[in-house]
Design a protein around this motif. Structure first.
Motif, PDB file in Angstrom:
ATOM      1  N   GLN A 269     -29.856  -2.388 -15.169  1.00 33.80           N
ATOM      2  CA  GLN A 269     -29.704  -2.300 -13.712  1.00 33.80           C
ATOM      3  C   GLN A 269     -28.278  -1.913 -13.355  1.00 33.80           C
ATOM      4  OE1 GLN A 269     -29.525  -5.629 -10.383  1.00 33.80           O
ATOM      5  NE2 GLN A 269     -31.631  -5.422 -11.136  1.00 33.80           N
ATOM      6  N   LEU A 270     -27.317  -2.487 -14.084  1.00 29.77           N
ATOM      7  CA  LEU A 270     -25.911  -2.154 -13.867  1.00 29.77           C
ATOM      8  C   LEU A 270     -25.657  -0.673 -14.135  1.00 29.77           C
ATOM      9  CD1 LEU A 270     -22.852  -2.981 -13.553  1.00 29.77           C
ATOM     10  CD2 LEU A 270     -22.883  -3.406 -16.017  1.00 29.77           C
ATOM     11  N   GLU A 271     -26.218  -0.157 -15.224  1.00 26.13           N
ATOM     12  CA  GLU A 271     -26.008   1.247 -15.574  1.00 26.13           C
ATOM     13  C   GLU A 271     -26.600   2.182 -14.522  1.00 26.13           C
ATOM     14  OE1 GLU A 271     -27.755   1.179 -19.491  1.00 26.13           O
ATOM     15  OE2 GLU A 271     -25.776   1.388 -20.424  1.00 26.13           O
ATOM     16  N   GLN A 272     -27.728   1.807 -13.944  1.00 24.19           N
ATOM     17  CA  GLN A 272     -28.323   2.619 -12.880  1.00 24.19           C
ATOM     18  C   GLN A 272     -27.393   2.702 -11.675  1.00 24.19           C
ATOM     19  OE1 GLN A 272     -32.168   0.964 -11.984  1.00 24.19           O
ATOM     20  NE2 GLN A 272     -33.006   1.396 -14.021  1.00 24.19           N
ATOM     21  N   MET A 273     -26.794   1.574 -11.327  1.00 22.68           N
ATOM     22  CA  MET A 273     -25.872   1.566 -10.196  1.00 22.68           C
ATOM     23  C   MET A 273     -24.617   2.355 -10.509  1.00 22.68           C
ATOM     24  SD  MET A 273     -24.426  -1.702  -8.037  1.00 22.68           S
ATOM     25  CE  MET A 273     -23.382  -1.450  -6.595  1.00 22.68           C
ATOM     26  N   ARG A 274     -24.110   2.208 -11.725  1.00 17.97           N
ATOM     27  CA  ARG A 274     -22.900   2.956 -12.113  1.00 17.97           C
ATOM     28  C   ARG A 274     -23.181   4.456 -12.152  1.00 17.97           C
ATOM     29  NH1 ARG A 274     -19.060  -0.431 -15.620  1.00 17.97           N
ATOM     30  NH2 ARG A 274     -18.973   1.296 -17.087  1.00 17.97           N
ATOM     31  N   ALA A 275     -24.400   4.834 -12.543  1.00 15.88           N
ATOM     32  CA  ALA A 275     -24.758   6.263 -12.552  1.00 15.88           C
ATOM     33  C   ALA A 275     -24.833   6.804 -11.123  1.00 15.88           C
ATOM     34  CB  ALA A 275     -26.088   6.457 -13.264  1.00 15.88           C
ATOM     35  N   ALA A 276     -25.404   6.009 -10.206  1.00 19.04           N
ATOM     36  CA  ALA A 276     -25.478   6.445  -8.817  1.00 19.04           C
ATOM     37  C   ALA A 276     -24.086   6.580  -8.212  1.00 19.04           C
ATOM     38  CB  ALA A 276     -26.316   5.458  -8.006  1.00 19.04           C
ATOM     39  N   GLU A 277     -23.229   5.602  -8.508  1.00 16.12           N
ATOM     40  CA  GLU A 277     -21.844   5.680  -8.032  1.00 16.12           C
ATOM     41  C   GLU A 277     -21.137   6.877  -8.662  1.00 16.12           C
ATOM     42  OE1 GLU A 277     -20.002   3.795  -5.942  1.00 16.12           O
ATOM     43  OE2 GLU A 277     -21.553   2.360  -5.385  1.00 16.12           O
ATOM     44  N   GLY A 278     -21.440   7.142  -9.938  1.00 15.10           N
ATOM     45  CA  GLY A 278     -20.831   8.276 -10.619  1.00 15.10           C
ATOM     46  C   GLY A 278     -21.226   9.605  -9.997  1.00 15.10           C
ATOM     47  N   ALA A 279     -22.483   9.712  -9.571  1.00 18.31           N
ATOM     48  CA  ALA A 279     -22.930  10.945  -8.916  1.00 18.31           C
ATOM     49  C   ALA A 279     -22.158  11.177  -7.620  1.00 18.31           C
ATOM     50  CB  ALA A 279     -24.429  10.875  -8.642  1.00 18.31           C
ATOM     51  N   ALA A 280     -21.899  10.097  -6.883  1.00 21.25           N
ATOM     52  CA  ALA A 280     -21.118  10.226  -5.647  1.00 21.25           C
ATOM     53  C   ALA A 280     -19.678  10.633  -5.958  1.00 21.25           C
ATOM     54  CB  ALA A 280     -21.149   8.907  -4.875  1.00 21.25           C
ATOM     55  N   LEU A 281     -19.109  10.036  -7.007  1.00 14.42           N
ATOM     56  CA  LEU A 281     -17.757  10.414  -7.420  1.00 14.42           C
ATOM     57  C   LEU A 281     -17.698  11.886  -7.826  1.00 14.42           C
ATOM     58  CD1 LEU A 281     -16.602   7.361  -9.591  1.00 14.42           C
ATOM     59  CD2 LEU A 281     -15.708   8.049  -7.373  1.00 14.42           C
ATOM     60  N   ALA A 282     -18.704  12.322  -8.588  1.00 15.24           N
ATOM     61  CA  ALA A 282     -18.738  13.718  -9.052  1.00 15.24           C
ATOM     62  C   ALA A 282     -18.793  14.679  -7.869  1.00 15.24           C
ATOM     63  CB  ALA A 282     -19.932  13.933  -9.973  1.00 15.24           C
ATOM     64  N   ALA A 283     -19.554  14.319  -6.835  1.00 11.75           N
ATOM     65  CA  ALA A 283     -19.645  15.175  -5.651  1.00 11.75           C
ATOM     66  C   ALA A 283     -18.295  15.284  -4.951  1.00 11.75           C
ATOM     67  CB  ALA A 283     -20.698  14.631  -4.690  1.00 11.75           C
ATOM     68  N   ASP A 284     -17.589  14.144  -4.834  1.00 13.33           N
ATOM     69  CA  ASP A 284     -16.258  14.163  -4.222  1.00 13.33           C
ATOM     70  C   ASP A 284     -15.286  15.011  -5.045  1.00 13.33           C
ATOM     71  OD1 ASP A 284     -17.002  12.627  -2.096  1.00 13.33           O
ATOM     72  OD2 ASP A 284     -16.188  10.751  -2.878  1.00 13.33           O
ATOM     73  N   LEU A 285     -15.274  14.788  -6.354  1.00 17.94           N
ATOM     74  CA  LEU A 285     -14.361  15.524  -7.227  1.00 17.94           C
ATOM     75  C   LEU A 285     -14.650  17.023  -7.194  1.00 17.94           C
ATOM     76  CD1 LEU A 285     -14.293  13.080 -10.282  1.00 17.94           C
ATOM     77  CD2 LEU A 285     -12.463  13.474  -8.634  1.00 17.94           C
ATOM     78  N   ASP A 286     -15.935  17.378  -7.143  1.00 13.89           N
ATOM     79  CA  ASP A 286     -16.300  18.789  -7.083  1.00 13.89           C
ATOM     80  C   ASP A 286     -15.780  19.427  -5.791  1.00 13.89           C
ATOM     81  OD1 ASP A 286     -17.905  21.121  -8.095  1.00 13.89           O
ATOM     82  OD2 ASP A 286     -18.986  20.778  -6.227  1.00 13.89           O
ATOM     83  N   GLY A 287     -15.860  18.696  -4.691  1.00 15.69           N
ATOM     84  CA  GLY A 287     -15.345  19.216  -3.431  1.00 15.69           C
ATOM     85  C   GLY A 287     -13.848  19.430  -3.465  1.00 15.69           C
ATOM     86  N   TYR A 288     -13.127  18.472  -4.075  1.00 17.18           N
ATOM     87  CA  TYR A 288     -11.672  18.616  -4.191  1.00 17.18           C
ATOM     88  C   TYR A 288     -11.304  19.808  -5.073  1.00 17.18           C
ATOM     89  CZ  TYR A 288     -11.765  13.812  -2.389  1.00 17.18           C
ATOM     90  OH  TYR A 288     -11.989  12.692  -1.632  1.00 17.18           O
ATOM     91  N   CYS A 289     -12.017  19.966  -6.179  1.00 10.06           N
ATOM     92  CA  CYS A 289     -11.722  21.077  -7.094  1.00 10.06           C
ATOM     93  C   CYS A 289     -11.998  22.430  -6.441  1.00 10.06           C
ATOM     94  CB  CYS A 289     -12.545  20.935  -8.379  1.00 10.06           C
ATOM     95  SG  CYS A 289     -12.007  19.604  -9.467  1.00 10.06           S
TER      96      CYS A 289
END
Length: 294
Positions: A143-163
């Motif tokens: 369950q923790l890994e699922q939440m961390r993956a969802a948070e990671g997807a949001a982080l990836a979207a932010d980082l992609d926008g900055y790049c």
């Protein structure tokens, strides 16, 4: 895809009438560090639990708590009656010798070391508890890994926008840098012609070309632009790849900042300096977000 280091997972299960509840919370940390809180009767599980956590989580501060519900006091603690009676007899003897009427506080006596001892399960029960707790822990980790993956997807979207914003500014710098040299040559020739007009002298074209060449060599930012563009491409690939990427992204963001600083120090054009400031702002946001990436 990258994972966040922030997340929560929980699970519970029942064994022999006792409910075992596991909660796992993680936050960002440079390395893996586990804080495991267990009841005394399950303290023997600490090493097994940490091994399970390490197999699934590579970075982050992990706060693990195991709680027991619906368990009787007899199953948790045992009273050492011999030790308790010995303490009471000594206190009674002292009280009589100094003529003190104060009663003995039984609740306080139970807090003395060695009076209350945890009830440890026998070998067979301990193995049942171990299997049950590790199974529940695995559910909480998933369950923790699922939440961390969802948070990671949001982080990836932010980082992609900055790049992408950085790439736009970098392309503006690349396109504008090609005209800077020509503009410098024109301004230099015009300025020198104005200074030499009163003396009826003309500027030697070879001298002008030499000065322009010196300026071009000193202010050439083509290598820095190429390296910064390469770092952006590597950053994007690292965000898309599976596995741990946090340390690599942190290193790449530091290298991007170094190249941006070099471009800013070598460029004497106002437009380029403004774009470099924007790029450094994007990098600063990237560095902040990368601290949360596993």
């Amino acid at each position: 895809m990258i994972n966040s280091m922030t997340g929560y997972g929980g699970a519970e299960g029942q064994l022999n009438g006792v409910i075992y509840v596991v909660e796992i919370r993680t936050v960002n940390n440079r390395y893996f560090k586990a804080r495991i809180k267990l009841p005394d009767s399950a303290a023997f599980l600490e090493e097994d639990i940490e091994k399970l956590l390490r197999r699934s989580l590579s970075r982050g501060m992990v706060n693990y708590v195991l709680r027991l519900k619906n368990i009787s006091a007899n199953a948790l603690f045992d009273i050492d009656e011999t030790a308790l009676l010995a303490v009471m007899e000594k206190l009674d003897r002292i009280r009589s010798s100094v003529d003190i009427e104060s009663p003995i506080d039984m609740a306080y006596l139970l807090t003395l070391p060695g009076i209350l001892t945890p009830v440890l399960p026998d070998k067979e029960v301990a193995e049942q508890v171990r299997r049950k707790v590790l199974s529940i822990t695995q559910q909480a980790v998933e369950q923790l890994e699922q939440m961390r993956a969802a948070e990671g997807a949001a982080l990836a979207a932010d980082l992609d926008g900055y790049c992408k914003a950085m790439k736009r500014d970098l392309e503006r710098i690349r396109a504008h840098s090609a005209t800077v040299l020509r503009e410098y040559a024109k301004k230099l020739k015009k300025r020198v012609d104005e200074l030499l007009a009163g003396a009826n002298l003309q500027l030697d074209e070879q001298t002008l070309a030499r000065e322009v060449a010196i300026y071009a060599d000193r202010s050439d930012i083509s290598e820095e632009i190429t390296r910064l563009d390469s770092h952006l491409q590597q950053f994007d690939r690292s965000c898309q790849a599976d596995g741990q990427a946090g340390r690599r992204l942190d290193f790449l963001s530091q290298e991007m900042l170094r190249e941006a600083n070099t471009i800013g120090s070598k460029a004497s054009d106002t437009e380029i300096v403004h774009w470099v400031v924007d790029i450094k702002c994007w990098i600063d946001r990237i560095k902040e977000q990368v601290q949360n990436v596993e």
